[in-house]
Design a protein around this motif. Structure first.
Motif, PDB file in Angstrom:
ATOM      1  N   ASP A  48      12.484   4.234   0.326  1.00 49.58           N
ATOM      2  CA  ASP A  48      11.992   3.482   1.071  1.00 49.58           C
ATOM      3  C   ASP A  48      10.380   3.608   1.589  1.00 49.58           C
ATOM      4  N   ASP A  49      10.414   4.952   2.230  1.00 45.61           N
ATOM      5  CA  ASP A  49       8.784   4.263   2.525  1.00 45.61           C
ATOM      6  C   ASP A  49       7.960   4.676   1.177  1.00 45.61           C
ATOM      7  N   TYR A  50       8.155   4.907   0.482  1.00 52.11           N
ATOM      8  CA  TYR A  50       7.312   4.320  -0.345  1.00 52.11           C
ATOM      9  C   TYR A  50       6.842   2.687  -0.723  1.00 52.11           C
ATOM     10  N   ILE A  51       7.486   1.671  -0.728  1.00 54.61           N
ATOM     11  CA  ILE A  51       7.730   0.627  -0.995  1.00 54.61           C
ATOM     12  C   ILE A  51       7.483   0.134  -0.015  1.00 54.61           C
ATOM     13  N   LYS A  52       6.953  -0.003   1.296  1.00 56.09           N
ATOM     14  CA  LYS A  52       6.766  -0.449   2.837  1.00 56.09           C
ATOM     15  C   LYS A  52       5.757  -0.694   2.596  1.00 56.09           C
ATOM     16  N   ASP A  53       4.354   0.352   1.841  1.00 51.20           N
ATOM     17  CA  ASP A  53       3.047  -0.730   1.979  1.00 51.20           C
ATOM     18  C   ASP A  53       2.785  -0.622  -0.140  1.00 51.20           C
ATOM     19  N   ALA A  54       3.960  -0.442  -1.164  1.00 54.80           N
ATOM     20  CA  ALA A  54       3.382  -0.320  -1.939  1.00 54.80           C
ATOM     21  C   ALA A  54       2.729  -2.206  -2.714  1.00 54.80           C
ATOM     22  N   GLU A  56       3.811  -2.568  -5.576  1.00 57.54           N
ATOM     23  CA  GLU A  56       5.263  -2.950  -5.585  1.00 57.54           C
ATOM     24  C   GLU A  56       6.580  -3.591  -5.811  1.00 57.54           C
ATOM     25  N   GLY A  57       6.132  -3.127  -4.307  1.00 62.00           N
ATOM     26  CA  GLY A  57       7.186  -3.461  -3.380  1.00 62.00           C
ATOM     27  C   GLY A  57       8.203  -4.133  -3.716  1.00 62.00           C
ATOM     28  N   PHE A  60      10.024  -4.663  -6.803  1.00 63.41           N
ATOM     29  CA  PHE A  60      10.758  -3.938  -6.666  1.00 63.41           C
ATOM     30  C   PHE A  60      12.089  -3.903  -5.834  1.00 63.41           C
ATOM     31  N   LEU A  61      12.498  -4.784  -4.975  1.00 64.91           N
ATOM     32  CA  LEU A  61      13.312  -5.395  -3.814  1.00 64.91           C
ATOM     33  C   LEU A  61      14.028  -6.366  -4.733  1.00 64.91           C
TER      34      LEU A  61
END
Length: 277
Positions: A48-54, A56-57, A60-61
């Motif tokens: 969750d922390d990784y995809i916040k600003d990635a 690929e977010g 991914f979702l």
């Protein structure tokens, strides 16, 4: 799961832990196991922390959404019989029992056990539906996810971890070194003392001449004769080869041998790489 390109580059290989997968840019491959809740609370928080600003977010979702949607539409609950069926059966049994009572006065109580048995059977069926429904949903949903999502998911993740090549390449103590091969290309040696193994990967190396193959050898630390470790023909040349026994070897050598290989080297090595075991 790993995939080898024409140049020998291996991609989409899961590591042994989620942080490494994230650090090496494999967050999208984790979407399905995330959707299946096949991660711990700590791992979920990391993702969750990784995809916040990635970047690929969003993708991914979207993959998580698709995975969960697949689970939802793949599960077909057990169909209930028509609501009036049980009452119709009971009514039929009662009428048959009354008719039997009139015809055979000596056995007026025969209907009662039948009614009781049927009621007990219905109660058992309802209990099985209550206790077994959740298990069927979980098992069915997980299977549907792995199959419907093209093999990307828990099955692929576990399979990758159990692959001998990945176990060496993803080992915490792996050490890699590359050496130029005469005639062009490189040989990369990835060694892990913890796995007592090393992986040899040839990149951009031309096949051996017709009727010949490359053959791998380990040179023992005690100075004894080279130990044959397999051959590489045109079809297997670009695929990684795993060799056990790192702790007893000082170097790895490659020679050119007749097709089928030799029990002892027949030519001078085209390459010798020292192993740091």
């Amino acid at each position: 799961m790993s995939e080898t390109t024409g140049g020998g580059f291996i991609r989409r290989m899961f590591a042994n832990d989620i942080p490494t997968d994230l650090a090496e840019g494999r967050v999208l491959e984790l979407a399905e196991i995330y959707a299946l809740d096949a991660v711990s609370d700590d791992e979920r928080a990391m993702i969750d922390d990784y995809i916040k600003d990635a970047p690929e977010g969003p993708e991914f979702l979207e993959r998580v959404r698709q995975a969960r949607e697949t689970l939802a539409v793949s599960f077909a609950p057990e169909e209930e019989p028509p609501a009036a069926l049980f009452d119709n059966i009971m009514d039929r049994i009662t009428k048959d029992a009354v008719a039997q009572t009139v015809a055979e006065p000596a056995a007026p109580a025969a209907a009662a056990p039948a009614v009781d048995d049927l009621a007990a059977a219905r109660a058992k069926r309802e209990e099985r539906q209550r206790t077994g429904g959740a298990r069927r949903w979980i098992v069915g949903a997980a299977a549907a996810a792995v199959i419907a999502l093209g093999g990307i998911g828990v099955g692929a993740y576990v399979s990758a971890q159990n692959d001998p090549v990945n176990q060496v390449l993803q080992a915490q103590d792996v050490q890699k070194q590359s050496a130029a091969v005469p005639g062009g290309g490189t040989a990369t040696i990835s060694a892990s003392s913890a796995k007592d193994s090393f992986v040899v990967l040839m990149d951009g190396v031309a096949p051996a001449p017709d009727g010949k193959v490359y053959q791998l050898w380990t040179l023992p630390k005690d100075g004894s004769a080279p130990v044959p470790q397999g051959t590489m023909d045109a079809q297997t040349l670009s695929k990684p080869a795993v060799v056990k026994g790192l702790s007893s070897a000082s170097s790895v050598a490659i020679t050119v041998e007749p097709t089928g290989g030799s029990t002892a080297p027949t030519t001078a090595p085209v390459l010798v790489v020292a192993l740091n075991a």
